[in-house]
Design a protein around this motif. Structure first.
Motif, PDB file in Angstrom:
ATOM      1  N   TRP A 249      -1.832  -0.288   1.606  1.00 14.37           N
ATOM      2  CA  TRP A 249      -2.735  -0.755   0.557  1.00 14.37           C
ATOM      3  C   TRP A 249      -2.990  -2.252   0.699  1.00 14.37           C
ATOM      4  CZ3 TRP A 249      -5.757   1.898  -2.477  1.00 14.37           C
ATOM      5  CH2 TRP A 249      -6.284   1.334  -3.624  1.00 14.37           C
ATOM      6  N   GLN A 250      -1.955  -2.992   1.012  1.00 11.67           N
ATOM      7  CA  GLN A 250      -2.045  -4.446   1.139  1.00 11.67           C
ATOM      8  C   GLN A 250      -2.880  -4.881   2.341  1.00 11.67           C
ATOM      9  OE1 GLN A 250       0.644  -2.576   0.939  1.00 11.67           O
ATOM     10  NE2 GLN A 250       2.126  -3.386  -0.522  1.00 11.67           N
TER      11      GLN A 250
ATOM     12  N   TYR B 284      -9.417  -0.947 -11.499  1.00 12.77           N
ATOM     13  CA  TYR B 284      -9.340  -1.719 -10.256  1.00 12.77           C
ATOM     14  C   TYR B 284      -8.272  -2.801 -10.375  1.00 12.77           C
ATOM     15  CZ  TYR B 284     -11.019  -4.072  -6.032  1.00 12.77           C
ATOM     16  OH  TYR B 284     -11.116  -4.620  -4.777  1.00 12.77           O
ATOM     17  N   ALA B 285      -8.247  -3.503 -11.515  1.00 11.71           N
ATOM     18  CA  ALA B 285      -7.270  -4.575 -11.730  1.00 11.71           C
ATOM     19  C   ALA B 285      -5.840  -4.045 -11.763  1.00 11.71           C
ATOM     20  CB  ALA B 285      -7.597  -5.329 -13.015  1.00 11.71           C
ATOM     21  N   GLU B 286      -5.635  -2.811 -12.179  1.00 14.45           N
ATOM     22  CA  GLU B 286      -4.293  -2.211 -12.137  1.00 14.45           C
ATOM     23  C   GLU B 286      -3.821  -2.052 -10.692  1.00 14.45           C
ATOM     24  OE1 GLU B 286      -4.332   1.558 -14.116  1.00 14.45           O
ATOM     25  OE2 GLU B 286      -5.189   0.699 -15.947  1.00 14.45           O
ATOM     26  N   HIS B 287      -4.754  -1.747  -9.794  1.00 14.59           N
ATOM     27  CA  HIS B 287      -4.412  -1.507  -8.393  1.00 14.59           C
ATOM     28  C   HIS B 287      -4.395  -2.796  -7.570  1.00 14.59           C
ATOM     29  CE1 HIS B 287      -5.329   2.547  -9.728  1.00 14.59           C
ATOM     30  NE2 HIS B 287      -4.612   2.953  -8.704  1.00 14.59           N
ATOM     31  N   PHE B 288      -5.124  -3.782  -8.016  1.00  9.14           N
ATOM     32  CA  PHE B 288      -5.169  -5.096  -7.359  1.00  9.14           C
ATOM     33  C   PHE B 288      -4.934  -6.137  -8.450  1.00  9.14           C
ATOM     34  CE2 PHE B 288      -8.063  -2.347  -4.916  1.00  9.14           C
ATOM     35  CZ  PHE B 288      -7.475  -2.433  -3.662  1.00  9.14           C
TER      36      PHE B 288
ATOM     37  N   CYS C 189      -4.467 -12.103  -3.849  1.00  9.68           N
ATOM     38  CA  CYS C 189      -4.093 -11.198  -2.754  1.00  9.68           C
ATOM     39  C   CYS C 189      -5.036 -10.007  -2.639  1.00  9.68           C
ATOM     40  CB  CYS C 189      -2.668 -10.692  -2.966  1.00  9.68           C
ATOM     41  SG  CYS C 189      -1.426 -11.987  -2.959  1.00  9.68           S
ATOM     42  N   ALA C 190      -5.950  -9.873  -3.569  1.00 11.99           N
ATOM     43  CA  ALA C 190      -6.869  -8.729  -3.578  1.00 11.99           C
ATOM     44  C   ALA C 190      -7.882  -8.854  -2.444  1.00 11.99           C
ATOM     45  CB  ALA C 190      -7.603  -8.668  -4.920  1.00 11.99           C
TER      46      ALA C 190
ATOM     47  N   ALA D  86      -3.266  -8.027   9.115  1.00 12.22           N
ATOM     48  CA  ALA D  86      -2.973  -8.680   7.837  1.00 12.22           C
ATOM     49  C   ALA D  86      -1.500  -8.609   7.487  1.00 12.22           C
ATOM     50  CB  ALA D  86      -3.796  -8.039   6.713  1.00 12.22           C
ATOM     51  N   ARG D  87      -0.772  -7.702   8.078  1.00 14.31           N
ATOM     52  CA  ARG D  87       0.634  -7.553   7.738  1.00 14.31           C
ATOM     53  C   ARG D  87       1.500  -8.583   8.419  1.00 14.31           C
ATOM     54  NH1 ARG D  87       1.246  -1.563   9.997  1.00 14.31           N
ATOM     55  NH2 ARG D  87      -0.522  -1.403   8.643  1.00 14.31           N
TER      56      ARG D  87
END
Length: 144
Positions: free
Chosen positions: A80-81, A104-108, A113-114, A141-142
């Motif tokens: 997800w990240q 959306y804000a709950e998930h990001f 960092c979104a 990105a990781r």
């Protein structure tokens, strides 16, 4: 050269295309809707006697579309990240944007960092859904 990914834990694509395609360190997801894997049911849709959708629950569809994106990411070896760009298509921007934005804000939950995001209001999608996401992830990105 690119690698096509077919995720067995996500709903089957509605056309002749893969769930995602890896090109170098980038992962491009095909449009992902809120159909339930295995049944193709659309959460929150209410139908009349003729089968026409008369009402829908955008929050239920948002939650399912995020679950489906996660399933495609995981099948691709991404997280997800790793998402860096999300394009969101809503069929009723005026009605649904505020509630979609809350889910959306709950998930990001950290805007720093979104992923980048673009939200578009459109008139229709190919199936009776109210939301679809188009995502890009960076496997670099990781930090590996």
């Amino acid at each position: 050269m690119s690698d096509a990914i077919h995720a067995t834990t996500a709903p089957a694509p509605v056309g002749a295309y893969p769930h995602a395609r890896r090109v170098g360190d980038l992962l491009f997801l095909s449009g992902v809707g809120p159909r339930v894997p295995g049944t193709n049911a659309i959460p929150g849709n209410i139908h009349d006697a003729t089968g026409r959708v008369t009402e829908y629950d955008i929050e239920a569809q948002c939650r399912q579309v995020f679950a489906n994106v996660r399933a495609v990411l995981e099948a691709s070896g991404a997280r997800w990240q790793d998402l860096v760009d999300v394009t969101v298509f809503l069929t009723d921007m005026g009605r649904d944007f505020e509630r979609y934005n809350q889910v959306y804000a709950e998930h990001f939950n950290d805007p720093l960092c979104a992923p980048c995001r673009t939200t578009l209001g459109i008139t229709a999608l190919p199936t009776p859904i109210a939301i679809e996401l188009k995502c890009v992830a960076s496997l670099n990105a990781r930090g590996s």
